[in-house]
Design a protein around this motif. Structure first.
Motif, PDB file in Angstrom:
ATOM      1  N   ALA A  55     122.631 -46.209 -28.225  1.00  0.00           N
ATOM      2  CA  ALA A  55     122.034 -44.935 -28.671  1.00  0.00           C
ATOM      3  C   ALA A  55     120.527 -44.955 -28.413  1.00  0.00           C
ATOM      4  O   ALA A  55     119.951 -43.974 -27.932  1.00  0.00           O
ATOM      5  N   ASP A  56     119.895 -46.087 -28.680  1.00  0.00           N
ATOM      6  CA  ASP A  56     118.446 -46.200 -28.434  1.00  0.00           C
ATOM      7  C   ASP A  56     118.156 -46.059 -26.944  1.00  0.00           C
ATOM      8  O   ASP A  56     117.202 -45.386 -26.543  1.00  0.00           O
ATOM      9  N   ALA A  57     119.022 -46.654 -26.121  1.00  0.00           N
ATOM     10  CA  ALA A  57     118.839 -46.546 -24.661  1.00  0.00           C
ATOM     11  C   ALA A  57     119.013 -45.103 -24.203  1.00  0.00           C
ATOM     12  O   ALA A  57     118.278 -44.631 -23.326  1.00  0.00           O
ATOM     13  N   CYS A  58     119.961 -44.375 -24.792  1.00  0.00           N
ATOM     14  CA  CYS A  58     120.188 -42.975 -24.397  1.00  0.00           C
ATOM     15  C   CYS A  58     118.960 -42.130 -24.692  1.00  0.00           C
ATOM     16  O   CYS A  58     118.523 -41.318 -23.855  1.00  0.00           O
ATOM     17  N   VAL A  59     118.344 -42.314 -25.851  1.00  0.00           N
ATOM     18  CA  VAL A  59     117.135 -41.542 -26.188  1.00  0.00           C
ATOM     19  C   VAL A  59     115.987 -41.960 -25.269  1.00  0.00           C
ATOM     20  O   VAL A  59     115.241 -41.124 -24.748  1.00  0.00           O
ATOM     21  N   PHE A  60     115.899 -43.259 -24.993  1.00  0.00           N
ATOM     22  CA  PHE A  60     114.864 -43.768 -24.075  1.00  0.00           C
ATOM     23  C   PHE A  60     115.034 -43.129 -22.695  1.00  0.00           C
ATOM     24  O   PHE A  60     114.068 -42.652 -22.092  1.00  0.00           O
ATOM     25  N   LEU A  61     116.268 -43.070 -22.196  1.00  0.00           N
ATOM     26  CA  LEU A  61     116.511 -42.488 -20.860  1.00  0.00           C
ATOM     27  C   LEU A  61     116.273 -40.983 -20.856  1.00  0.00           C
ATOM     28  O   LEU A  61     115.716 -40.440 -19.903  1.00  0.00           O
ATOM     29  N   MET A  62     116.645 -40.307 -21.943  1.00  0.00           N
ATOM     30  CA  MET A  62     116.400 -38.862 -22.028  1.00  0.00           C
ATOM     31  C   MET A  62     114.893 -38.602 -21.917  1.00  0.00           C
ATOM     32  O   MET A  62     114.451 -37.642 -21.303  1.00  0.00           O
ATOM     33  N   ASP A  63     114.110 -39.497 -22.478  1.00  0.00           N
ATOM     34  CA  ASP A  63     112.645 -39.319 -22.452  1.00  0.00           C
ATOM     35  C   ASP A  63     112.001 -39.820 -21.161  1.00  0.00           C
ATOM     36  O   ASP A  63     110.934 -39.347 -20.783  1.00  0.00           O
ATOM     37  N   ASN A  64     112.637 -40.784 -20.482  1.00  0.00           N
ATOM     38  CA  ASN A  64     111.909 -41.470 -19.392  1.00  0.00           C
ATOM     39  C   ASN A  64     112.603 -41.514 -18.028  1.00  0.00           C
ATOM     40  O   ASN A  64     111.981 -41.901 -17.054  1.00  0.00           O
TER      41      ASN A  64
END
Ligand code: GFB
Length: 317
Positions: free
Chosen positions: A219-228
């Protein structure tokens, strides 16, 4: 994601969706949109188009799907192919029509060829035969990846796709026929302990190797990818480490029922012999998984105990 955005988590009640909801709660001043399966069947094209027209989300996490372990994939291939194709075809087209700012689509590491060079890098997609036990599901997921990149090419949609490895954690499916190995073994060892049995059957030979990522890390990676992440191709998400099913079963035994004996049922399939991901691309962007497997198993077992005793465990039937 800017702070006043409307964010739709498609599949918010599932293993991944509920983790994304936990990760996003309070993280931004934004409106979280959800719809239960009864409120919105994502396989129904018109219903999805109407919902998107009415709600007009700015960001979409497409983490809904019909999923399951090796047995579920082997016994329900048509359902896995149809449901997952319809879900992503409807949601991606609906997102395009209402000009969603960005959408993240989640696939699975089973998209890669059965005998890929290990660790598996993103460019190995479609370079060989798929694993027969989950080929229908893999084909649906590959179609989703290709649809994201095609919509980016033809329409300029900002659709990205991520390929996670095997996942586990709270709110997983613990049904012994449909689940993945880690939750299945937690339940098997627990039920052996509480019934006074000292033997637990482990499917296959135990020699298959698997990588396990805690769903809160994903989940943390998904938010990171959505942002970056803004590129057309899919990107792997994992720990980059794997272990044998035998070693996994021994960790779960040590955590749940140390006196139990393992019995391997080699009449059951091993599936892909190994599928550890090359995670160098996401790690070079600055993201790295942080949950140690033994700690993750212990916390997942604690969650299981809380919900199993309460009788509100998904797939506990
Ligand atoms: O997790 P699993 O069902 O899926 O099986 P895959 C992983 C390995 O664990 C196989 C063994 O070698 C199984 O034989 N295993 C041992 C067990 N005991 C058990 C048990 O009690 N239950 C289960 N389920 N397995 C999945 C794909 O493949 O990987 C999905 O089928 C998805 O579509 C997922 O892609 C990430 O890892 O083999």
């Amino acid at each position: 994601m800017d702070h006043e955005s409307k964010i739709y988590v498609a599949g918010h009640r599932g293993l991944v969706g509920s983790a994304i909801m936990r990760r996003l709660a309070g993280a931004h001043r934004h409106e979280l949109l959800t719809a239960t399966r009864d409120e919105l069947d994502l396989r129904d094209q018109q219903a999805v188009f109407d919902w998107f027209e009415a709600e007009r989300p700015d960001y979409v996490y497409l983490v809904a799907g019909t999923v399951g372990g090796i047995m579920a994939n082997s016994t329900r291939p048509a359902e896995f192919l149809y449901d997952n194709l319809m879900i992503h075809a409807n949601v991606l087209e609906a997102a395009r029509r209402v000009d969603v700012t960005k959408l993240l689509y989640l696939g699975s590491s089973c998209i890669y060829p059965r005998l890929s060079h290990q660790p598996i890098a993103e460019h190995q997609l479609l370079q060989g035969q798929l694993e027969p036990t989950n080929e229908p599901y893999a084909l649906a997921k590959i179609a989703g990846i290709k649809m994201c990149s095609s919509y980016r090419t033809q329409y300029g949609c900002n659709f990205i796709s991520a390929m996670p490895t095997n996942l586990y954690g709270p709110n997983d499916n613990f049904d012994l026929q449909g689940s993945h190995v880690l939750p299945a073994l937690i339940r098997k060892f627990h039920e052996a302990k509480v019934t006074g049995s000292d033997e637990v059957v482990v499917w296959g030979t135990g020699s298959a190797l698997r990588e396990f990522l805690h769903v809160d890390d994903l989940a943390d990676a998904c938010v990171f990818l959505m942002d970056n992440y803004e590129e057309a191709g899919h990107i792997n998400v994992g720990t980059g480490d794997d272990l044998s099913i035998r070693a996994l079963a021994e960790i779960i035994r040590d955590t749940v029922h140390p006196d139990a004996q393992l019995r391997f049922d080699s009449s059951k399939p091993d599936g892909t012999p190994r599928k550890v991901l090359d995670v160098s691309r996401i790690e070079s962007m600055g993201w790295k998984a942080s949950t140690n497997l033994r700690d993750g198993i212990e916390s997942t077992y604690a969650w299981f105990l809380e919900h199993y005793d309460a009788g509100d465990l998904r797939g506990a039937a």
